[in-house]
Scaffold this motif. Sequence first.
Motif, mmCIF file in Angstrom:
data_model
loop_
_atom_site.group_PDB
_atom_site.id
_atom_site.type_symbol
_atom_site.label_atom_id
_atom_site.label_comp_id
_atom_site.label_asym_id
_atom_site.label_seq_id
_atom_site.Cartn_x
_atom_site.Cartn_y
_atom_site.Cartn_z
ATOM 1 N N ARG A 78 -74.543 -17.026 -1.294
ATOM 2 C CA ARG A 78 -74.038 -17.511 0.024
ATOM 3 C C ARG A 78 -73.702 -19.345 0.627
ATOM 4 N NH1 ARG A 78 -78.366 -16.183 3.624
ATOM 5 N NH2 ARG A 78 -79.286 -18.544 4.765
ATOM 6 N N PRO A 79 -72.161 -18.960 -0.043
ATOM 7 C CA PRO A 79 -72.177 -20.969 -0.365
ATOM 8 C C PRO A 79 -71.524 -21.517 1.646
ATOM 9 C CG PRO A 79 -70.388 -19.425 -0.312
ATOM 10 C CD PRO A 79 -71.182 -19.206 -1.041
ATOM 11 N N LYS A 248 -75.385 -23.845 -1.519
ATOM 12 C CA LYS A 248 -75.383 -22.444 -0.975
ATOM 13 C C LYS A 248 -76.785 -22.716 -0.653
ATOM 14 C CE LYS A 248 -72.667 -20.541 -4.938
ATOM 15 N NZ LYS A 248 -73.161 -19.619 -6.233
#
Length: 333
Positions: A78-79, A248
């Motif tokens: 989940r950058p 992230k």
Amino acid sequence: MNDLEELGAFRAQVPEPGPERLATGRDRLVREARGRRRVLVAAWRAGLAAGVAAAAAAAVAAVALDGTDSASPPVAARPVSATRILERAAETVAGRPDRRPAPHQWVYTRTYQAGMEGAPSAMRHLESWVRFDGRETARYDAGPGRKPRLVVSRTVRDGDAEERSPAQWYDYLRALPDDPAALLAKIDQRAASYNAENGGRLYTGEDGRDQWVFGRLADFLGQGPSTPDSRRAAVFRALARIPGVQVKEGTRDALGRPGTTVSRTGRDGERLEFVLALGTYDYLGRRIVQAEEQRLPKLPGKRGGPEIIRAGTVMNEQAVEVSAIVDGAGRRP
């Protein structure tokens, strides 16, 4: 502005040491991967993290407490914006007052260490004590059938500038510039001289230099009580200026604690990561991941094809369970 545009807007003047002499560390990792031995990152500095991982570790005596295993959680994909998150981290820690421990106080550290996946375990949980002035270290010695006994030892140093006591690290870091550009410029000078001293073996090229400084800044964050809070903000902002840095959210450290992972992958396919605690942005630990598949040369006399290190393999990792100041050797917070 998207993440790539934000990162492209910055240009780092660059570096200082990565996962503890990143270039030589990589050679060591490859050698140990061939033999499927556990790669251990030194406790305390790595930092803590390294840790991470590092210099103050030379002054730290450690003892294995148990053989408990812990699964290495994957990094969640989940950058988020590196500049935005690192600036938030800087703003969070900027208002904390610096508190320099007294020379006679002790730095207590308990860390979790793990080596390459699939390799036999060597050590897991380690704890150590080192006097803040670096004059003594302590550990518990527990032989077969014996009750653990606290052993306090005088510290002998070899004169290496990187072998600092906790107090020396505190003073060194406290004297670094507040301005992130000036901080990167100063580390860049150290990187160039240190690389020259080692015959250019620490890194090659601009990307290698960027990777080295990324690891060095991670080391600074991993110094525990030896890192003044006033310098953490400058380090976070300096990290945001290094090309290729990614952040992230929704990740976990080696012990499964939730956090935010800051990482950078070098051209050699090795990714250095460190994890920050949710909300406080305290350093939780680090790991080294083989981001790209690597084929190792076939060893003479060994059957089968070349050994392959798969992409995503965790080469080693460390989690700082506790890092605090105590009033005596053998005491725990």
